[in-house]
Design a protein around this motif. Sequence first.
Motif, PDB file in Angstrom:
ATOM      1  N   ILE A  53       0.853  -1.188   0.000  1.00  0.00           N
ATOM      2  CA  ILE A  53       0.000   0.000   0.000  1.00  0.00           C
ATOM      3  C   ILE A  53       0.884   1.232   0.000  1.00  0.00           C
ATOM      4  O   ILE A  53       1.762   1.383   0.856  1.00  0.00           O
ATOM      5  CB  ILE A  53      -0.959   0.005   1.201  1.00  0.00           C
ATOM      6  N   VAL A  54       0.645   2.111  -0.965  1.00  0.00           N
ATOM      7  CA  VAL A  54       1.382   3.366  -1.069  1.00  0.00           C
ATOM      8  C   VAL A  54       0.388   4.507  -0.870  1.00  0.00           C
ATOM      9  O   VAL A  54      -0.554   4.664  -1.639  1.00  0.00           O
ATOM     10  CB  VAL A  54       2.091   3.503  -2.434  1.00  0.00           C
ATOM     11  N   ASP A  55       0.611   5.275   0.176  1.00  0.00           N
ATOM     12  CA  ASP A  55      -0.237   6.416   0.509  1.00  0.00           C
ATOM     13  C   ASP A  55       0.353   7.651  -0.158  1.00  0.00           C
ATOM     14  O   ASP A  55       1.487   8.021   0.122  1.00  0.00           O
ATOM     15  CB  ASP A  55      -0.269   6.587   2.034  1.00  0.00           C
ATOM     16  N   VAL A  56      -0.394   8.276  -1.050  1.00  0.00           N
ATOM     17  CA  VAL A  56       0.136   9.400  -1.823  1.00  0.00           C
ATOM     18  C   VAL A  56      -0.290  10.756  -1.254  1.00  0.00           C
ATOM     19  O   VAL A  56      -0.133  11.781  -1.905  1.00  0.00           O
ATOM     20  CB  VAL A  56      -0.239   9.288  -3.319  1.00  0.00           C
ATOM     21  N   ARG A  57      -0.773  10.768  -0.030  1.00  0.00           N
ATOM     22  CA  ARG A  57      -1.126  12.033   0.614  1.00  0.00           C
ATOM     23  C   ARG A  57       0.133  12.747   1.107  1.00  0.00           C
ATOM     24  O   ARG A  57       1.222  12.194   1.087  1.00  0.00           O
ATOM     25  CB  ARG A  57      -2.076  11.778   1.791  1.00  0.00           C
ATOM     26  N   THR A  58      -0.037  13.963   1.572  1.00  0.00           N
ATOM     27  CA  THR A  58       1.097  14.722   2.095  1.00  0.00           C
ATOM     28  C   THR A  58       1.621  14.060   3.365  1.00  0.00           C
ATOM     29  O   THR A  58       0.931  13.251   3.989  1.00  0.00           O
ATOM     30  CB  THR A  58       0.696  16.172   2.418  1.00  0.00           C
ATOM     31  N   VAL A  59       2.814  14.440   3.755  1.00  0.00           N
ATOM     32  CA  VAL A  59       3.426  13.874   4.957  1.00  0.00           C
ATOM     33  C   VAL A  59       2.556  14.154   6.183  1.00  0.00           C
ATOM     34  O   VAL A  59       2.353  13.267   7.024  1.00  0.00           O
ATOM     35  CB  VAL A  59       4.855  14.434   5.151  1.00  0.00           C
ATOM     36  N   ASP A  60       2.033  15.359   6.297  1.00  0.00           N
ATOM     37  CA  ASP A  60       1.185  15.704   7.453  1.00  0.00           C
ATOM     38  C   ASP A  60      -0.099  14.881   7.476  1.00  0.00           C
ATOM     39  O   ASP A  60      -0.526  14.427   8.541  1.00  0.00           O
ATOM     40  CB  ASP A  60       0.853  17.197   7.444  1.00  0.00           C
ATOM     41  N   GLU A  61      -0.710  14.678   6.315  1.00  0.00           N
ATOM     42  CA  GLU A  61      -1.913  13.849   6.256  1.00  0.00           C
ATOM     43  C   GLU A  61      -1.587  12.412   6.640  1.00  0.00           C
ATOM     44  O   GLU A  61      -2.353  11.760   7.356  1.00  0.00           O
ATOM     45  CB  GLU A  61      -2.500  13.869   4.841  1.00  0.00           C
ATOM     46  N   LEU A  87      10.030  -0.506  -3.402  1.00  0.00           N
ATOM     47  CA  LEU A  87       8.872  -1.368  -3.624  1.00  0.00           C
ATOM     48  C   LEU A  87       9.266  -2.546  -4.501  1.00  0.00           C
ATOM     49  O   LEU A  87      10.152  -2.449  -5.330  1.00  0.00           O
ATOM     50  CB  LEU A  87       7.758  -0.575  -4.313  1.00  0.00           C
ATOM     51  N   ASP A  88       8.584  -3.662  -4.304  1.00  0.00           N
ATOM     52  CA  ASP A  88       8.796  -4.865  -5.105  1.00  0.00           C
ATOM     53  C   ASP A  88       7.876  -4.806  -6.321  1.00  0.00           C
ATOM     54  O   ASP A  88       6.646  -4.897  -6.192  1.00  0.00           O
ATOM     55  CB  ASP A  88       8.493  -6.093  -4.252  1.00  0.00           C
ATOM     56  N   ALA A  89       8.446  -4.636  -7.506  1.00  0.00           N
ATOM     57  CA  ALA A  89       7.651  -4.502  -8.734  1.00  0.00           C
ATOM     58  C   ALA A  89       6.896  -5.778  -9.091  1.00  0.00           C
ATOM     59  O   ALA A  89       5.973  -5.750  -9.900  1.00  0.00           O
ATOM     60  CB  ALA A  89       8.543  -4.078  -9.891  1.00  0.00           C
ATOM     61  N   SER A  90       7.266  -6.910  -8.479  1.00  0.00           N
ATOM     62  CA  SER A  90       6.574  -8.163  -8.784  1.00  0.00           C
ATOM     63  C   SER A  90       5.301  -8.344  -7.946  1.00  0.00           C
ATOM     64  O   SER A  90       4.528  -9.260  -8.201  1.00  0.00           O
ATOM     65  CB  SER A  90       7.510  -9.348  -8.562  1.00  0.00           C
ATOM     66  N   LYS A  91       5.098  -7.484  -6.952  1.00  0.00           N
ATOM     67  CA  LYS A  91       3.903  -7.571  -6.108  1.00  0.00           C
ATOM     68  C   LYS A  91       2.932  -6.451  -6.480  1.00  0.00           C
ATOM     69  O   LYS A  91       3.344  -5.381  -6.925  1.00  0.00           O
ATOM     70  CB  LYS A  91       4.283  -7.438  -4.635  1.00  0.00           C
ATOM     71  N   PRO A  92       1.646  -6.683  -6.267  1.00  0.00           N
ATOM     72  CA  PRO A  92       0.658  -5.640  -6.557  1.00  0.00           C
ATOM     73  C   PRO A  92       0.871  -4.403  -5.684  1.00  0.00           C
ATOM     74  O   PRO A  92       1.362  -4.506  -4.551  1.00  0.00           O
ATOM     75  CB  PRO A  92      -0.681  -6.299  -6.206  1.00  0.00           C
ATOM     76  N   VAL A  93       0.503  -3.256  -6.208  1.00  0.00           N
ATOM     77  CA  VAL A  93       0.585  -1.990  -5.483  1.00  0.00           C
ATOM     78  C   VAL A  93      -0.818  -1.391  -5.428  1.00  0.00           C
ATOM     79  O   VAL A  93      -1.528  -1.354  -6.436  1.00  0.00           O
ATOM     80  CB  VAL A  93       1.545  -1.004  -6.183  1.00  0.00           C
ATOM     81  N   ILE A  94      -1.209  -0.947  -4.241  1.00  0.00           N
ATOM     82  CA  ILE A  94      -2.491  -0.289  -4.056  1.00  0.00           C
ATOM     83  C   ILE A  94      -2.214   1.154  -3.652  1.00  0.00           C
ATOM     84  O   ILE A  94      -1.544   1.400  -2.648  1.00  0.00           O
ATOM     85  CB  ILE A  94      -3.343  -0.986  -2.982  1.00  0.00           C
ATOM     86  N   LEU A  95      -2.711   2.088  -4.445  1.00  0.00           N
ATOM     87  CA  LEU A  95      -2.514   3.503  -4.168  1.00  0.00           C
ATOM     88  C   LEU A  95      -3.690   4.030  -3.353  1.00  0.00           C
ATOM     89  O   LEU A  95      -4.844   3.710  -3.630  1.00  0.00           O
ATOM     90  CB  LEU A  95      -2.399   4.289  -5.468  1.00  0.00           C
ATOM     91  N   VAL A  96      -3.361   4.847  -2.345  1.00  0.00           N
ATOM     92  CA  VAL A  96      -4.375   5.383  -1.446  1.00  0.00           C
ATOM     93  C   VAL A  96      -4.145   6.875  -1.265  1.00  0.00           C
ATOM     94  O   VAL A  96      -3.001   7.314  -1.127  1.00  0.00           O
ATOM     95  CB  VAL A  96      -4.283   4.700  -0.054  1.00  0.00           C
ATOM     96  N   MET A 121      -7.446   2.431  -4.331  1.00  0.00           N
ATOM     97  CA  MET A 121      -8.503   2.088  -3.389  1.00  0.00           C
ATOM     98  C   MET A 121      -9.636   3.103  -3.555  1.00  0.00           C
ATOM     99  O   MET A 121      -9.428   4.302  -3.375  1.00  0.00           O
ATOM    100  CB  MET A 121      -8.001   2.102  -1.948  1.00  0.00           C
ATOM    101  N   ASP A 122     -10.796   2.616  -3.922  1.00  0.00           N
ATOM    102  CA  ASP A 122     -11.949   3.469  -4.151  1.00  0.00           C
ATOM    103  C   ASP A 122     -12.356   4.167  -2.857  1.00  0.00           C
ATOM    104  O   ASP A 122     -12.571   3.522  -1.843  1.00  0.00           O
ATOM    105  CB  ASP A 122     -13.114   2.627  -4.677  1.00  0.00           C
ATOM    106  N   GLY A 123     -12.397   5.478  -2.890  1.00  0.00           N
ATOM    107  CA  GLY A 123     -12.802   6.241  -1.713  1.00  0.00           C
ATOM    108  C   GLY A 123     -11.673   6.567  -0.766  1.00  0.00           C
ATOM    109  O   GLY A 123     -11.852   7.343   0.167  1.00  0.00           O
TER     110      GLY A 123
END
Length: 137
Positions: A53-61, A87-96, A121-123
Amino acid sequence: MDFFTNTNNLLLIATLVTSGLALALPNILGRMNRQILSVHESVKLVNERGAQIVDVRTVDEFKAGHVAKSKNLPAKEFDSDLKNLKLDASKPVILVCLSGSRANNLLGKFKKAGFAEVACMDGGIAAWKDAGLPLVK
């Protein structure tokens, strides 16, 4: 029957249908291509296939509360910080993100960077909270 014979009404109906399709189509296609996952589908992918899981929000968030074991990569720092995540490119990545829009914007960049299985991730975190799932600080 007069309603359907009036050309103004037919134009309004056509505009309504076209607008509805234009709004719904990206979401429908994303789900069909498995690019948009529900919160529960995301949890299942992490548990069964070790998705990252990769969280693309700001550091404070991110510091205010994030999914356990997620990694933070603020959307604005994608180009400079992606390699630092290891990150391991062979594994799935979920962006949040908070609601899903920032994550959707980065989907293509992750694919271009060599990640074959990337989904959003929806929502986002809002949906995660609504599902009653915990966040860590």
